[in-house]
Enzyme design. Structure first.
Site, PDB file in Angstrom:
ATOM      1  N   ASP A   7       0.894  -1.038   0.099  1.00  0.00           N
ATOM      2  CA  ASP A   7       0.035   0.057   0.027  1.00  0.00           C
ATOM      3  C   ASP A   7       1.026   1.134  -0.011  1.00  0.00           C
ATOM      4  O   ASP A   7       2.037   1.048   0.371  1.00  0.00           O
ATOM      5  CB  ASP A   7      -0.796  -0.058   1.328  1.00  0.00           C
ATOM      6  CG  ASP A   7      -1.639   1.038   1.339  1.00  0.00           C
ATOM      7  OD1 ASP A   7      -2.139   1.658   0.316  1.00  0.00           O
ATOM      8  OD2 ASP A   7      -1.780   1.627   2.473  1.00  0.00           O
ATOM      9  N   ARG A   8       0.288   2.398  -0.288  1.00  0.00           N
ATOM     10  CA  ARG A   8       1.410   3.515  -0.455  1.00  0.00           C
ATOM     11  C   ARG A   8       1.155   4.425   0.881  1.00  0.00           C
ATOM     12  O   ARG A   8       2.092   4.352   1.614  1.00  0.00           O
ATOM     13  CB  ARG A   8       0.935   4.340  -1.772  1.00  0.00           C
ATOM     14  CG  ARG A   8       2.000   5.246  -2.118  1.00  0.00           C
ATOM     15  CD  ARG A   8       1.435   6.374  -3.059  1.00  0.00           C
ATOM     16  NE  ARG A   8       0.677   7.691  -2.205  1.00  0.00           N
ATOM     17  CZ  ARG A   8       0.040   8.635  -3.006  1.00  0.00           C
ATOM     18  NH1 ARG A   8       0.161   8.526  -4.187  1.00  0.00           N
ATOM     19  NH2 ARG A   8      -0.558   9.444  -2.281  1.00  0.00           N
ATOM     20  N   ASP A   9       0.015   5.010   1.084  1.00  0.00           N
ATOM     21  CA  ASP A   9      -0.218   6.138   2.161  1.00  0.00           C
ATOM     22  C   ASP A   9      -0.325   5.259   3.505  1.00  0.00           C
ATOM     23  O   ASP A   9      -0.900   4.229   3.625  1.00  0.00           O
ATOM     24  CB  ASP A   9      -1.359   7.065   2.030  1.00  0.00           C
ATOM     25  CG  ASP A   9      -1.408   7.688   0.489  1.00  0.00           C
ATOM     26  OD1 ASP A   9      -0.259   7.938   0.178  1.00  0.00           O
ATOM     27  OD2 ASP A   9      -2.458   8.054  -0.048  1.00  0.00           O
ATOM     28  N   CYS A  89      -6.293   2.989  -7.547  1.00  0.00           N
ATOM     29  CA  CYS A  89      -8.013   3.107  -7.904  1.00  0.00           C
ATOM     30  C   CYS A  89      -8.050   4.617  -7.930  1.00  0.00           C
ATOM     31  O   CYS A  89      -7.978   5.194  -6.689  1.00  0.00           O
ATOM     32  CB  CYS A  89      -8.780   2.550  -6.995  1.00  0.00           C
ATOM     33  SG  CYS A  89     -10.406   2.933  -6.858  1.00  0.00           S
ATOM     34  N   LYS A 101      -9.607  -1.099  -2.967  1.00  0.00           N
ATOM     35  CA  LYS A 101      -9.638  -2.103  -1.842  1.00  0.00           C
ATOM     36  C   LYS A 101     -10.812  -1.832  -0.897  1.00  0.00           C
ATOM     37  O   LYS A 101     -10.966  -0.785  -0.750  1.00  0.00           O
ATOM     38  CB  LYS A 101      -8.023  -1.888  -1.200  1.00  0.00           C
ATOM     39  CG  LYS A 101      -7.050  -2.321  -2.194  1.00  0.00           C
ATOM     40  CD  LYS A 101      -5.723  -1.968  -1.391  1.00  0.00           C
ATOM     41  CE  LYS A 101      -5.712  -0.411  -1.411  1.00  0.00           C
ATOM     42  NZ  LYS A 101      -4.038   0.001  -0.815  1.00  0.00           N
TER      43      LYS A 101
HETATM   44 MG   LIG Z   1      -2.908   3.040   3.659  1.00  0.00          MG
HETATM   45 ZN   LIG Z   2     -11.620   1.863  -8.596  1.00  0.00          ZN
END
Ligand SMILES: [Mg+2]
Ligand SMILES: [Zn+2]
Length: 178
Positions: A7-9, A89, A101
């Protein structure tokens, strides 16, 4: 093929309730960039799967997102590694898309583009929806305490989910078994 999905953030960079809207707001979590580079150099393909509903909310545009991702890629390259694929997304939760997600659309895109199965690989996230998506894709759910992680740590089944202080800790463990 060994793949590490992130995941990024809240995992790679500090999260914010106000969203990460610009490259100026993108601040890596200490040790995360080096950890990605370490996994990359150890032979892992690095993939990012990120919900970015701020796009649909009009908080930032694709140019800003691209700038953020270019910065992230460059930081990892400067540390001697590489990020192989970034998926996101762009939709609003109300759009009920297949990629936000906890749905697995982003993970399926990674599988398609890399031509691999993610089954049995680690997905490191800081939110319940990351863990849920990981499970739904047959991946190993891994939680970090950075970002949102420490808040949900007590709600998860520790027999099922591996928990680490941060991405650096998770990667250290991952590479022990590599
Ligand atoms: Mg996150
Ligand atoms: Zn989406």
């Amino acid at each position: 093929m060994k793949v590490l999905v992130l995941d990024r953030d809240g995992v790679i960079n500090e999260d914010s309730p106000d969203y990460i809207k610009s490259v100026e707001e993108w601040q890596p979590i200490p040790g995360s960039i080096e950890a990605i580079a370490r996994a990359s150099k150890a032979g892992y393909t690095i993939a990012v799967a990120s919900n970015q509903s701020g796009l649909a909310r009009g908080l930032f545009d694709l140019d800003a997102l691209t700038e953020i991702h270019d910065r992230m890629i460059e930081a990892v390259e400067d540390a001697g590694g590489r990020i192989d694929i970034i998926t996101w997304c762009p939709h609003h939760p109300d759009e009920d898309c297949e990629c936000r997600k906890p749905r697995i659309g982003l993970l399926m895109r990674i599988e398609q583009e890399l031509g691999v199965s993610l089954a049995g690989q680690w997905f490191v996230g800081d939110s319940a929806r990351d863990l849920e998506a990981a499970r739904a894709a047959g991946m190993i759910p891994v939680l970090v305490r950075t970002g949102n992680g420490s808040k949900i740590e007590n709600d998860i089944d520790r027999r099922e989910v591996r928990v680490f202080d941060d991405l650096a800790g998770a990667v250290e463990e991952l590479l022990k078994n590599a």
